[in-house]
Design a protein around this motif. Sequence first.
Motif, short mmCIF file in Angstrom:
data_model
loop_
_atom_site.label_atom_id
_atom_site.label_comp_id
_atom_site.label_asym_id
_atom_site.label_seq_id
_atom_site.Cartn_x
_atom_site.Cartn_y
_atom_site.Cartn_z
N GLY A 197 0.81 -1.21 0.00
CA GLY A 197 0.00 0.00 0.00
C GLY A 197 0.85 1.26 0.00
N MET A 198 0.34 2.32 0.58
CA MET A 198 1.04 3.59 0.56
C MET A 198 0.75 4.33 1.87
SD MET A 198 0.38 6.53 -2.20
CE MET A 198 1.78 7.21 -3.03
N SER A 199 1.77 4.96 2.41
CA SER A 199 1.54 5.65 3.68
C SER A 199 0.80 6.96 3.44
CB SER A 199 2.86 5.93 4.38
OG SER A 199 3.56 6.90 3.65
N LEU A 200 0.15 7.45 4.48
CA LEU A 200 -0.60 8.71 4.34
C LEU A 200 0.38 9.85 4.04
CD1 LEU A 200 -3.26 10.24 4.55
CD2 LEU A 200 -2.80 10.57 6.98
N SER A 201 1.56 9.81 4.68
CA SER A 201 2.50 10.92 4.46
C SER A 201 2.94 10.98 3.00
CB SER A 201 3.70 10.80 5.40
OG SER A 201 4.39 9.62 5.14
N GLU A 202 3.19 9.82 2.41
CA GLU A 202 3.58 9.82 1.00
C GLU A 202 2.44 10.36 0.13
OE1 GLU A 202 6.13 6.31 -0.59
OE2 GLU A 202 4.77 5.56 0.94
N PHE A 203 1.23 9.92 0.48
CA PHE A 203 0.07 10.35 -0.29
C PHE A 203 -0.09 11.87 -0.22
CE2 PHE A 203 -4.55 11.20 -0.55
CZ PHE A 203 -4.77 10.76 -1.84
N LEU A 204 0.29 12.43 0.94
CA LEU A 204 0.12 13.87 1.12
C LEU A 204 1.29 14.69 0.58
CD1 LEU A 204 -1.48 14.10 4.67
CD2 LEU A 204 -2.59 14.30 2.45
N TYR A 205 2.31 13.99 0.07
CA TYR A 205 3.50 14.71 -0.41
C TYR A 205 3.15 15.89 -1.33
CZ TYR A 205 8.11 15.56 -2.42
OH TYR A 205 9.28 16.16 -2.84
N PRO A 206 2.27 15.69 -2.33
CA PRO A 206 1.97 16.79 -3.25
C PRO A 206 1.44 18.04 -2.55
CG PRO A 206 1.02 14.75 -4.07
CD PRO A 206 1.53 14.46 -2.70
N LEU A 207 0.81 17.85 -1.39
CA LEU A 207 0.30 18.99 -0.64
C LEU A 207 1.44 19.89 -0.18
CD1 LEU A 207 -2.77 18.61 -0.14
CD2 LEU A 207 -2.25 18.53 2.28
N PHE A 208 2.52 19.23 0.25
CA PHE A 208 3.67 20.00 0.75
C PHE A 208 4.42 20.67 -0.41
CE2 PHE A 208 2.52 17.25 4.15
CZ PHE A 208 2.73 18.02 5.28
N GLN A 209 4.54 19.94 -1.50
CA GLN A 209 5.17 20.54 -2.69
C GLN A 209 4.33 21.73 -3.14
OE1 GLN A 209 6.80 17.76 -5.48
NE2 GLN A 209 6.80 19.19 -7.18
N GLY A 210 3.01 21.58 -3.04
CA GLY A 210 2.09 22.66 -3.41
C GLY A 210 2.25 23.86 -2.48
N TYR A 211 2.45 23.56 -1.21
CA TYR A 211 2.61 24.66 -0.26
C TYR A 211 3.91 25.44 -0.56
CZ TYR A 211 2.11 27.47 3.87
OH TYR A 211 1.94 28.54 4.69
N ASP A 212 4.93 24.71 -0.98
CA ASP A 212 6.19 25.36 -1.39
C ASP A 212 5.93 26.42 -2.44
OD1 ASP A 212 7.85 23.84 0.14
OD2 ASP A 212 8.45 22.48 -1.48
N TRP A 213 5.11 26.01 -3.39
CA TRP A 213 4.85 26.91 -4.53
C TRP A 213 4.13 28.16 -4.05
CZ3 TRP A 213 2.84 24.71 -9.84
CH2 TRP A 213 3.06 25.68 -10.83
N TRP A 214 3.14 27.90 -3.17
CA TRP A 214 2.39 29.03 -2.61
C TRP A 214 3.33 30.02 -1.91
CZ3 TRP A 214 -1.03 32.49 -2.35
CH2 TRP A 214 -1.30 33.16 -1.16
N HIS A 215 4.23 29.45 -1.10
CA HIS A 215 5.17 30.30 -0.36
C HIS A 215 6.00 31.16 -1.34
CE1 HIS A 215 8.02 31.48 2.76
NE2 HIS A 215 8.95 31.31 1.83
#
Length: 606
Positions: free
Chosen positions: A231-249
């Motif tokens: 399967g896949m961990s929740l943190s990995e699944f949420l990775y794009p959210l953090f990359q997205g937040y980078d962009w916002w910053h």
Amino acid sequence: MSAVGRLLRRKFHRTAINRADPDPWGSQARLTFAAQKANKHEAWAENARKIKAGNRKSMLTLLEERGLVKDIAGGRQALNNLLTEKPIGAYVGVDPTAPSLHVGHLLPLMALFWMYLHGYTAVTLLGTGTVRIGDPSGRTTARSRQSENEREQNCTAMRLQLKRLWQNVIALGVKHEHKNHISRERQVLLNHTWLEGVPAMDLVTKLGSEMRLGAMLAKDTVRTRLEGDDGMSLSEFLYPLFQGYDWWHQYKTWGVQMQLGGSDQYGNICAGMEAVDAMRRHEDIPGDLNDPLKATYGITTPLLTTPSGEKFGKSAGNAVWLDKDMMSSFDLYQYFLSTPDTHVERYLKLFTFFPSDEINLAMRAQEADPSKRIAQHLLAKSVVELAHGANAAVEAEQVHKSIFAGRSTITFDKSALGGSITSRGIPAPQLSKEQASLLEHKLRFAGKAKPSSTAAEAGDGLTGLTVHLPESVVQSASDFSQVLLAAGLVSSKSAGRRLIDSRGAYVVVPRSSDTEDKNILNWSPIEPQHTPKDFVIQHSERFVVVRYGKSKLRICRLIDEWKFKRKGRVLPEEVEMQGETAPQSEQEQKKTVPSVPEAESAELRR
Ligand SMILES: N[C@@H](Cc1ccc(O)cc1)C(=O)O
């Protein structure tokens, strides 16, 4: 030398002093801020007018012509327009999962560098925060967890590397006569500096509530991983959210409206566009949310594969590192030198800053006499210049010429052999404790990624070429196959024997008298009856120098067996092919001999 050759040579040897910039010391800096801003606007407006009148290529067209664009997210027309109207910010992110970038990272970076040279704000972002989560894109298994120590070492090494890369890009910009646009800016940012302070509530309420699960679940990587056993961990699944937040910053602080990435980043880039929109809705950012001049856009670069279909930049299962300590300038030069004729023009466009007309010239010269491999040399030298700097590029070219012309500037004297062999006979510099530990970390990493060869040594121009071998291997071997295997040049003794039978391997013959010129390396094809112990070069230490083809050179330093073991070294294991012992026809023999690019072996035989 032909006229074309002369032109290319002149271009290549142009120095920073011979710059076209009429204002080399930046009198712009003395202008007031307001005046600079007005200048910047005026200069950009003029640029836009020329593009619209068809007198100048747009940035996007240039990137497309270089072959750097695979997919565009957000619409080509709107992006083309935005890039023409505004010197926006663009960014490329890299997670420090290793101590070095590899050539695969170069494509999105090249696109970013081009943008910088044309006056945009270019951000190279080091994922010092995201690396702790691990990007699952394009992977079938989760990344192994790094220790804190390892992570820190990787971050330090990559940060330094990015800085150096930027210095080389600036020097290349001068060399290729790019105008010193006042609008250009560059940054190396570390995303832990803001990600660590993001309140969890913000992430969930602002981003989490807006982003739709459907698109995230539909990603190939997520689907395959969910179907698999682990399967896949929740943190990995949420990775794009953090990359997205980078962009916002970066969007709000640096006006970053564009992200560039490898083709595996398309999903993350789209998620990032969604994330920026979500944050714009939540935070009161002035301006129309539907205004295309305020929107975000993404570009992915193509995935390169070698003519045989392997992922580009992986040589025999190993990445082609851009760090000098992990892959020497010489080896990097050789890697690009072996580019087939069919690919070299494309690579020149992708990996160098030569304008198209000069690439055309090089290709004309290449077609006139393919055996000279002018285009390949130009490519190899340019990539080394980009990755390691101008001096390293000149050195790698000289070492290549000296070795393969039978002459070498490598002096086999004491000072050169003290720590490492250098092409100028200068001992490697003294390292501080921190530098030494970083170096050790990088080499360990390179060693890990190259299980089939013994660990490479640190040096300054020929790193990666020196290997330690126990003296006993050379003393007991009745032919050279064992030495070629131990040096990591072949994968089995029988492959070594075939290489020797086909006269494809070479050894340096020790000088028979002191009167012989020590600057000349006397190469001889290895014969089946040659015994390695007769080819030991004796100086303050003992060496055997072997190579096959044009590019695979190993300086084998002989050490006592116990020292070899104490250093934790092991000899490479044999990888026997099935049915290898059966006699083979000459045709078949050629196939299993380690691959030397056709043109190279042909050149050697001449
Ligand atoms: N996820 C990217 C690296 C990256 C990290 C953070 C970013 O904001 C952007 C890109 C990769 O693995 O290649």
